[in-house]
Design a protein around this motif. Sequence first.
Motif, PDB file in Angstrom:
ATOM      1  N   SER A   1       0.848  -1.200   0.000  1.00  0.00           N
ATOM      2  CA  SER A   1       0.000   0.000   0.000  1.00  0.00           C
ATOM      3  C   SER A   1       0.875   1.238   0.000  1.00  0.00           C
ATOM      4  O   SER A   1       2.087   1.170   0.224  1.00  0.00           O
ATOM      5  CB  SER A   1      -0.901   0.015   1.230  1.00  0.00           C
ATOM      6  N   ALA A   2       0.240   2.381  -0.211  1.00  0.00           N
ATOM      7  CA  ALA A   2       0.971   3.642  -0.214  1.00  0.00           C
ATOM      8  C   ALA A   2       1.582   3.917   1.155  1.00  0.00           C
ATOM      9  O   ALA A   2       2.727   4.389   1.249  1.00  0.00           O
ATOM     10  CB  ALA A   2       0.055   4.783  -0.644  1.00  0.00           C
ATOM     11  N   GLU A   3       0.826   3.653   2.233  1.00  0.00           N
ATOM     12  CA  GLU A   3       1.355   3.931   3.569  1.00  0.00           C
ATOM     13  C   GLU A   3       2.529   3.023   3.882  1.00  0.00           C
ATOM     14  O   GLU A   3       3.520   3.450   4.485  1.00  0.00           O
ATOM     15  CB  GLU A   3       0.248   3.762   4.609  1.00  0.00           C
ATOM     16  N   ALA A   4       2.451   1.760   3.464  1.00  0.00           N
ATOM     17  CA  ALA A   4       3.572   0.847   3.684  1.00  0.00           C
ATOM     18  C   ALA A   4       4.793   1.298   2.884  1.00  0.00           C
ATOM     19  O   ALA A   4       5.938   1.149   3.335  1.00  0.00           O
ATOM     20  CB  ALA A   4       3.171  -0.578   3.292  1.00  0.00           C
ATOM     21  N   ALA A   5       4.551   1.872   1.714  1.00  0.00           N
ATOM     22  CA  ALA A   5       5.653   2.376   0.909  1.00  0.00           C
ATOM     23  C   ALA A   5       6.351   3.531   1.608  1.00  0.00           C
ATOM     24  O   ALA A   5       7.580   3.644   1.580  1.00  0.00           O
ATOM     25  CB  ALA A   5       5.150   2.805  -0.460  1.00  0.00           C
TER      26      ALA A   5
ATOM     27  N   ASP B   1      10.979   5.772   4.621  1.00  0.00           N
ATOM     28  CA  ASP B   1      11.536   6.376   5.834  1.00  0.00           C
ATOM     29  C   ASP B   1      12.663   5.508   6.394  1.00  0.00           C
ATOM     30  O   ASP B   1      13.674   6.021   6.892  1.00  0.00           O
ATOM     31  CB  ASP B   1      10.435   6.544   6.885  1.00  0.00           C
ATOM     32  N   GLU B   2      12.493   4.194   6.302  1.00  0.00           N
ATOM     33  CA  GLU B   2      13.487   3.276   6.831  1.00  0.00           C
ATOM     34  C   GLU B   2      14.757   3.272   5.973  1.00  0.00           C
ATOM     35  O   GLU B   2      15.878   3.257   6.500  1.00  0.00           O
ATOM     36  CB  GLU B   2      12.897   1.863   6.883  1.00  0.00           C
TER      37      GLU B   2
ATOM     38  N   PRO C   1       7.886  12.005   1.990  1.00  0.00           N
ATOM     39  CA  PRO C   1       6.816  11.017   2.172  1.00  0.00           C
ATOM     40  C   PRO C   1       5.632  11.272   1.249  1.00  0.00           C
ATOM     41  O   PRO C   1       5.052  10.317   0.720  1.00  0.00           O
ATOM     42  CB  PRO C   1       6.437  11.185   3.641  1.00  0.00           C
ATOM     43  N   ASP C   2       5.244  12.542   1.081  1.00  0.00           N
ATOM     44  CA  ASP C   2       4.109  12.825   0.198  1.00  0.00           C
ATOM     45  C   ASP C   2       4.399  12.376  -1.227  1.00  0.00           C
ATOM     46  O   ASP C   2       3.516  11.856  -1.921  1.00  0.00           O
ATOM     47  CB  ASP C   2       3.790  14.318   0.214  1.00  0.00           C
ATOM     48  N   ALA C   3       5.620  12.589  -1.692  1.00  0.00           N
ATOM     49  CA  ALA C   3       5.979  12.166  -3.044  1.00  0.00           C
ATOM     50  C   ALA C   3       5.894  10.655  -3.180  1.00  0.00           C
ATOM     51  O   ALA C   3       5.427  10.126  -4.197  1.00  0.00           O
ATOM     52  CB  ALA C   3       7.386  12.651  -3.395  1.00  0.00           C
ATOM     53  N   VAL C   4       6.324   9.931  -2.142  1.00  0.00           N
ATOM     54  CA  VAL C   4       6.257   8.471  -2.173  1.00  0.00           C
ATOM     55  C   VAL C   4       4.804   8.012  -2.171  1.00  0.00           C
ATOM     56  O   VAL C   4       4.415   7.113  -2.930  1.00  0.00           O
ATOM     57  CB  VAL C   4       7.024   7.876  -0.975  1.00  0.00           C
ATOM     58  N   ARG C   5       3.980   8.645  -1.302  1.00  0.00           N
ATOM     59  CA  ARG C   5       2.564   8.263  -1.210  1.00  0.00           C
ATOM     60  C   ARG C   5       1.869   8.473  -2.553  1.00  0.00           C
ATOM     61  O   ARG C   5       1.144   7.599  -3.039  1.00  0.00           O
ATOM     62  CB  ARG C   5       1.883   9.086  -0.107  1.00  0.00           C
ATOM     63  N   THR C   6       2.099   9.617  -3.170  1.00  0.00           N
ATOM     64  CA  THR C   6       1.465   9.918  -4.461  1.00  0.00           C
ATOM     65  C   THR C   6       1.936   8.944  -5.529  1.00  0.00           C
ATOM     66  O   THR C   6       1.141   8.423  -6.330  1.00  0.00           O
ATOM     67  CB  THR C   6       1.796  11.356  -4.885  1.00  0.00           C
ATOM     68  N   ALA C   7       3.222   8.682  -5.563  1.00  0.00           N
ATOM     69  CA  ALA C   7       3.766   7.768  -6.565  1.00  0.00           C
ATOM     70  C   ALA C   7       3.193   6.368  -6.407  1.00  0.00           C
ATOM     71  O   ALA C   7       2.835   5.703  -7.391  1.00  0.00           O
ATOM     72  CB  ALA C   7       5.289   7.728  -6.466  1.00  0.00           C
TER      73      ALA C   7
END
Length: 704
Positions: A510-514, A519-520, A550-556
């Motif tokens: 999922s996006a949140e897991a991404a 972050d890790e 994080p926002d860029a990762v979530r959107t992607a």
Amino acid sequence: MDVLLNARSVAIVGASDNGVKASGRTLRYLRTYGFQGAIYPVNPTRSTVQGIPAHATLRDLPERPDLAVIVLPQTAVEDAVRECGAAGIGFAIVFASGYSEIGAEGRVLQESLREVAAAAGVRILGPNSVGAVSAGNALTASFMTGLDQDRFTLQDEGIAFVSQSGAMGGFILNLAQSSGMGVGRFFSTGNEVDLSLPELIHQLVDEGSTRAVLAYVEGIRDGAAFERALARATAEEIPVAVLKVGRTARGAAAAASHTGALAGSEAVFDGVTRRHGVQRANDVEHLLDLGRVFAGTARPRGNKVSIVTLSGGAGVLMTDYAEDLGLDVFPWDAEWRARMGEILPSFASFTNPIDTTGAIASDPDMLPNALRVCAANPETDLVMVLLGNMEAEEDRVCAGILEVAASTDKPVLVAWVGGSGRPARILSAAGVPTFGEPVRAMRAAAALVAFAGHRPVTRPAGEDAGLGAEELAVVRAARAAGRRYLDEVAAKQFLSACGVQGVQEAPAASAEAAVEAADELGYPVVLKLLSDEVAHKSELGGVRLGLTTPDAVRTAADEVLAAAAGHGITGARVVVQQQLDAETELILGMTVDPTFGPVTMIGLGGVLAEVVQDVQVRPAPVTEDEARDMIADLRLVELLRGVRGRRAVDEAALAKTVAAFSRYTCGLDDLVESVEINPLLVDASGQPVAVDALVVLAGPDGAA
């Protein structure tokens, strides 16, 4: 081979009384060229053939001949082969066509001929062959019109020529003999129902008097046999030169990977020849030039060339050619310049290239003395002489060159431009290779240096001990489920077991897991579609680079997963990876060639892999030394060596990675069709790191 080179009796089955017809030429040629053995025409309709007593069948002959030449049409060949077997004749040459070259029906006929010959215990050269020629015993078991001439008597300098094309083989043999070049052993393999080009090369090497082997190749059916023959030639230090036609890729291209397309038949064949030190000819003239230079016994110890010429401009021309071909026209030191100065006039040039000026035409000792100094210079590995015209002095100059060549163990090559053409015949016949054009001479010299410097390669034993049971279980389960690919994370785990370091990464559903994974790992990161249904993620918009928040990762992640759903991809996830700071992108791959089996490829990679097409391919497995050679042979290798401030690749580490990858993947061709790492990036320490991977699985039965 012993039969062909030493035959003392020949039966011609179907011999015609008309010496102009194809079926009558063999007998006529045997008599024309002075075959001293017994000739037995077999023709049930005539009592004599071309003045020689004829026999109705092979059973009627007064002795068992060494070989039979079958000049009958295709429909009568099998009975003739059976008759050979019954008469105890173990070898036959078959001229007839109408076999595999005509299609499916012909392939059936050829297989039938193979079975008949095997049952009869008869080895066959052909069918669809123009025969064989052995100059040493004047055996002209052929019907090719190239033997209808009055310009030459057959000469044998120990140069053998094996051709898969009958017509081209005849053309080349005629051209060689017409120029005074002793290509004295010729074999046209035709359709290779039995004897093949690799087997003949192997036998020529083992025979003991062959000094060089030339080959005209259209295709190799048995890759392992070809490699064994070339390895044998290398072990015996017998040079092999090949003119290969049909360079377009065939059979090996796998649509799912760049590797399959790049490691096509020509790239694989080139890799095989490079492995064994075989020299590739660009054209017919080049093939014969290689034969000339390889027929001699002198071998250079390195690539340093001393050039002697009567023209300063010609010396510059030769130097340019030498540099282009990797030869070193090295500067002479003061001591040796002074020695040359004692011989040449003061207005000559004593540096290398050495310009004697036209003074050599009036001083008979000047050129031989200059050549002696060149040969005596300890830095000289090869002496090149460039002359021209001088028709009035040809004999004297040739005699001087031959005297010097006989006194040194260093190769002496001559380029003689213009004039009568006689020097080329005089010098070449005496073992000094001579060429009518400077670039031909330098090209031949470069091939001689390359052959002399080749290091034999001992292929390592394949092993898959480094592949864990878990990785193999994943591959087998995916194949059993009918999957075409491994997903990228599974592919990286597979490659890790093959000795290839992978980038730090984490899968996410999922996006949140991404975001948590990013972050890790630490920013910036790369996010990609993760699925075992997709070969090239970028084509579906499934790759996002340079994500720093994080926002860029979530959107992607949302966009990539939505795109996957839009394409009907089920169970799609994403994988988040560290983004490496790298300047160099490579491609490392394995695919299965239909002739040579598993092959390993290394080259420049990234999105331009197929555009640049700068790769090297070798049959797997490869050693670390061979991997280093593959890297060094890349056209753009300087990009890997820190040119213009670029980060240099650790070539030793890269070679170790290539060798390990090759060793572990070469035994998996029943499970895997191809493996591709593209790109294989080079990190800040120069180490290769796999950032993307594609494993294409074989079908459940091992098929693609």
